[in-house]
Motif scaffolding. Structure first.
Motif, PDB file in Angstrom:
ATOM      1  N   THR A  31     -40.715  45.391  89.488  1.00 16.55           N
ATOM      2  CA  THR A  31     -40.108  45.209  88.168  1.00 16.55           C
ATOM      3  C   THR A  31     -38.591  45.151  88.239  1.00 16.55           C
ATOM      4  N   GLY A  32     -38.010  45.682  89.340  1.00 17.79           N
ATOM      5  CA  GLY A  32     -36.561  45.812  89.431  1.00 17.79           C
ATOM      6  C   GLY A  32     -36.053  47.089  88.771  1.00 17.79           C
ATOM      7  N   ASN A  33     -36.970  47.847  88.152  1.00 17.12           N
ATOM      8  CA  ASN A  33     -36.601  49.115  87.507  1.00 17.12           C
ATOM      9  C   ASN A  33     -37.132  50.281  88.354  1.00 17.12           C
ATOM     10  N   PRO A  34     -36.212  51.113  88.901  1.00 16.61           N
ATOM     11  CA  PRO A  34     -36.650  52.189  89.806  1.00 16.61           C
ATOM     12  C   PRO A  34     -37.501  53.263  89.134  1.00 16.61           C
ATOM     13  N   ASP A  35     -37.597  53.250  87.807  1.00  5.62           N
ATOM     14  CA  ASP A  35     -38.417  54.244  87.107  1.00  5.62           C
ATOM     15  C   ASP A  35     -39.842  53.754  86.874  1.00  5.62           C
ATOM     16  N   LEU A  36     -40.095  52.480  87.159  1.00  2.00           N
ATOM     17  CA  LEU A  36     -41.421  51.908  86.892  1.00  2.00           C
ATOM     18  C   LEU A  36     -42.163  51.634  88.199  1.00  2.00           C
ATOM     19  N   TYR A  37     -43.500  51.571  88.100  1.00  2.00           N
ATOM     20  CA  TYR A  37     -44.325  51.208  89.257  1.00  2.00           C
ATOM     21  C   TYR A  37     -44.267  49.704  89.464  1.00  2.00           C
ATOM     22  N   PRO A  38     -44.387  49.246  90.698  1.00  2.00           N
ATOM     23  CA  PRO A  38     -44.513  50.029  91.921  1.00  2.00           C
ATOM     24  C   PRO A  38     -43.163  50.485  92.491  1.00  2.00           C
ATOM     25  N   ASP A  39     -42.069  50.017  91.872  1.00  4.40           N
ATOM     26  CA  ASP A  39     -40.738  50.273  92.436  1.00  4.40           C
ATOM     27  C   ASP A  39     -40.503  51.751  92.749  1.00  4.40           C
ATOM     28  N   LYS A  40     -40.951  52.652  91.843  1.00  4.22           N
ATOM     29  CA  LYS A  40     -40.633  54.071  92.032  1.00  4.22           C
ATOM     30  C   LYS A  40     -41.304  54.656  93.261  1.00  4.22           C
ATOM     31  N   LEU A  41     -42.309  53.977  93.804  1.00  2.16           N
ATOM     32  CA  LEU A  41     -42.960  54.466  95.020  1.00  2.16           C
ATOM     33  C   LEU A  41     -42.308  53.907  96.285  1.00  2.16           C
ATOM     34  N   LEU A  42     -41.486  52.880  96.128  1.00  2.78           N
ATOM     35  CA  LEU A  42     -40.975  52.173  97.309  1.00  2.78           C
ATOM     36  C   LEU A  42     -39.696  52.825  97.831  1.00  2.78           C
ATOM     37  N   TYR A  43     -39.668  53.062  99.133  1.00  2.00           N
ATOM     38  CA  TYR A  43     -38.484  53.629  99.771  1.00  2.00           C
ATOM     39  C   TYR A  43     -37.318  52.660  99.593  1.00  2.00           C
ATOM     40  N   LEU A  44     -36.192  53.129  99.069  1.00  2.00           N
ATOM     41  CA  LEU A  44     -35.015  52.321  98.758  1.00  2.00           C
ATOM     42  C   LEU A  44     -35.370  51.127  97.848  1.00  2.00           C
ATOM     43  N   GLY A  45     -36.461  51.255  97.109  1.00  2.00           N
ATOM     44  CA  GLY A  45     -36.860  50.217  96.167  1.00  2.00           C
ATOM     45  C   GLY A  45     -37.537  49.013  96.795  1.00  2.00           C
ATOM     46  N   ASP A  46     -37.713  49.016  98.125  1.00  2.00           N
ATOM     47  CA  ASP A  46     -38.209  47.820  98.809  1.00  2.00           C
ATOM     48  C   ASP A  46     -39.336  48.052  99.806  1.00  2.00           C
ATOM     49  N   TYR A  47     -39.485  49.260 100.332  1.00  2.00           N
ATOM     50  CA  TYR A  47     -40.334  49.433 101.514  1.00  2.00           C
ATOM     51  C   TYR A  47     -41.458  50.438 101.289  1.00  2.00           C
ATOM     52  N   VAL A  48     -42.584  50.206 101.975  1.00  2.00           N
ATOM     53  CA  VAL A  48     -43.668  51.184 101.993  1.00  2.00           C
ATOM     54  C   VAL A  48     -43.460  52.070 103.216  1.00  2.00           C
ATOM     55  N   GLU A  49     -43.183  53.349 102.969  1.00  2.00           N
ATOM     56  CA  GLU A  49     -43.020  54.340 104.038  1.00  2.00           C
ATOM     57  C   GLU A  49     -43.830  55.575 103.630  1.00  2.00           C
ATOM     58  N   CYS A  50     -43.830  56.609 104.464  1.00  2.00           N
ATOM     59  CA  CYS A  50     -44.620  57.817 104.148  1.00  2.00           C
ATOM     60  C   CYS A  50     -44.289  58.364 102.755  1.00  2.00           C
ATOM     61  N   LEU A  85     -53.636  56.042  92.674  1.00  2.00           N
ATOM     62  CA  LEU A  85     -52.413  55.844  93.455  1.00  2.00           C
ATOM     63  C   LEU A  85     -52.452  54.478  94.156  1.00  2.00           C
ATOM     64  N   CYS A  86     -53.589  54.134  94.737  1.00  2.00           N
ATOM     65  CA  CYS A  86     -53.725  52.837  95.425  1.00  2.00           C
ATOM     66  C   CYS A  86     -53.457  51.699  94.438  1.00  2.00           C
ATOM     67  N   GLY A  87     -53.945  51.887  93.209  1.00  2.00           N
ATOM     68  CA  GLY A  87     -53.823  50.844  92.188  1.00  2.00           C
ATOM     69  C   GLY A  87     -52.412  50.646  91.668  1.00  2.00           C
ATOM     70  N   ARG A  88     -51.501  51.540  92.021  1.00  2.00           N
ATOM     71  CA  ARG A  88     -50.092  51.334  91.643  1.00  2.00           C
ATOM     72  C   ARG A  88     -49.520  50.116  92.357  1.00  2.00           C
ATOM     73  N   CYS A  89     -50.088  49.791  93.532  1.00  3.42           N
ATOM     74  CA  CYS A  89     -49.597  48.652  94.321  1.00  3.42           C
ATOM     75  C   CYS A  89     -50.667  47.582  94.475  1.00  3.42           C
ATOM     76  N   HIS A  90     -51.875  48.002  94.868  1.00  7.42           N
ATOM     77  CA  HIS A  90     -52.932  47.032  95.144  1.00  7.42           C
ATOM     78  C   HIS A  90     -53.601  46.572  93.856  1.00  7.42           C
ATOM     79  N   ILE A  91     -53.825  45.275  93.699  1.00 10.69           N
ATOM     80  CA  ILE A  91     -54.692  44.753  92.644  1.00 10.69           C
ATOM     81  C   ILE A  91     -56.022  44.476  93.316  1.00 10.69           C
ATOM     82  N   LYS A  92     -56.938  45.399  93.152  1.00 10.76           N
ATOM     83  CA  LYS A  92     -58.242  45.235  93.812  1.00 10.76           C
ATOM     84  C   LYS A  92     -59.314  45.741  92.870  1.00 10.76           C
TER      85      LYS A  92
END
Ligand code: HEC
Ligand code: HEC
Ligand code: HEC
Ligand code: HEC
Length: 221
Positions: free
Chosen positions: A171-190, A214-221
């Motif tokens: 979304t470009g908004n660090p308070d919204l999903y999935p951005d808030k889960l991404l390390y530095l807003g861009d990466y999947v890390e622990c 939690l999986c559904g915050r990123c995956h559309i499945k």
């Protein structure tokens, strides 16, 4: 002036008398001697935060005033799969800080800055069943991840739905999903899925994974 000072001191005193809030102290990430943690603890250690953070002489290559030793030269076997589409690199700091203990190559109590005047060294004496004599996690611990990450959810990923449409767009908004889960807003890390301070949801997850939410915050499945 006196009245003002009183008004300021009273709430401070009240907050000091309130019992400790739930947090890292009640979790397996409390490695101190008086820990309620059944496993890893260090005899003679009584400071909770210092295993990971320090207020002085923190590791300049990391954020969060990082105090635990990290080996940047350590290599990891990455997850791989023919259907992996997004760019994957070596684990970034958002994973390295966890792996520095969980890969079992560095003692859990190996710190850049001990709480006393000593500087770098080992804090306390290892006495947990999941640890070897020098304080490293062993495969006997359920928390052991090791250096082979091929059987773990991929990390070091650049989250870019241009490579795979089966994902929730950023979304470009660090308070919204999935951005808030991404390390530095861009990466999947622990740290995308884990919060090392809070075990409310078990396994130090950032939020409940009931119904695989939690999986559904990123995956559309
Ligand atoms: C087992 C390691 C560990 C312990 C112990 C620990 N932390 Fe952290 N802390 C981390 C990690 C890892 C991060 C980065 C989390 C992230 O980026 O999502 C962090 C981030 C932080 C941050 C910045 C981000 C935020 O969540 O606000 C603060 C402040 C912080 N910790 C304070 C503390 C304090 C105070 C204590 C002791 C009561 C403590 N931590 C104990 C690992 C730890
Ligand atoms: C300073 C060392 C250290 C750091 C840094 C650290 N951990 Fe841990 N962690 C441990 C130890 C030690 C245990 C408990 C081992 C045991 O109970 O046998 C543990 C327990 C856990 C557990 C619970 C495992 C279980 O079997 O119940 C999870 C999940 C976990 N850590 C994830 C993380 C993640 C993710 C990070 C980074 C955000 C992190 N840890 C950072 C040392 C660390
Ligand atoms: C995509 C989300 C996600 C990522 C990324 C992730 N984890 Fe986990 N992790 C989970 C979930 C969900 C669980 C609990 C379910 C399970 O055990 O499989 C878990 C469990 C764990 C446990 C408990 C022991 C175990 O295997 O069950 C440890 C330790 C752990 N993670 C460490 C890490 C470390 C270290 C990293 C980074 C290298 C990491 N995790 C990355 C979601 C994630
Ligand atoms: C922060 C976002 C995020 C979360 C949360 C997340 N994932 Fe992922 N996951 C990804 C990304 C990004 C990939 C790599 C996708 C690609 O390259 O095609 C991935 C890859 C995977 C893969 C491998 C796919 C393949 O093609 O090999 C599986 C399986 C998977 N995730 C399952 C899960 C499960 C189960 C959960 C919940 C516990 C979860 N993920 C949580 C972002 C996430």
């Amino acid at each position: 002036m006196k009245i003002k000072l009183l008004l300021i001191t009273v709430p401070v005193l009240i907050s000091l008398s309130v019992p400790a809030l739930p947090g890292v102290r009640d979790t397996k990430h409390n490695f101190t001697q008086q820990s309620t943690s059944p496993n890893a603890y260090f005899l003679g250690a009584n400071q909770v935060c210092v295993f990971c953070h320090t207020v002085h002489n923190a590791d300049p290559a990391r954020d969060q005033l990082w105090n635990h030793e990290v080996n940047d030269l350590q290599t990891y076997i990455p997850y791989s799969s023919p259907t992996l589409d997004m760019p994957q690199s070596a684990p970034r700091n958002g994973s390295l800080i966890c792996l520095s203990c969980h890969d079992g190559t560095i003692a859990v109590n190996s710190l850049n800055n001990l709480p006393g005047p000593e500087g770098a060294g080992n804090y306390g004496i290892p006495a947990g069943p999941g640890l070897d004599g020098s304080g490293r996690l062993t495969s006997a611990s359920s928390a052991y991840v090791g250096t082979d990450l091929s059987n773990d959810h991929p990390v070091g990923l650049t989250y870019d739905t241009g490579f795979d449409g089966d994902f929730v767009p950023k979304t470009g908004n660090p308070d919204l999903y999935p951005d808030k889960l991404l390390y530095l807003g861009d990466y999947v890390e622990c740290t995308s899925c884990h919060n090392p301070h809070d075990n409310t949801w078990g396994d130090f997850l950032v939020e409940s994974n009931q119904n695989s939410d939690l999986c559904g915050r990123c995956h559309i499945k």
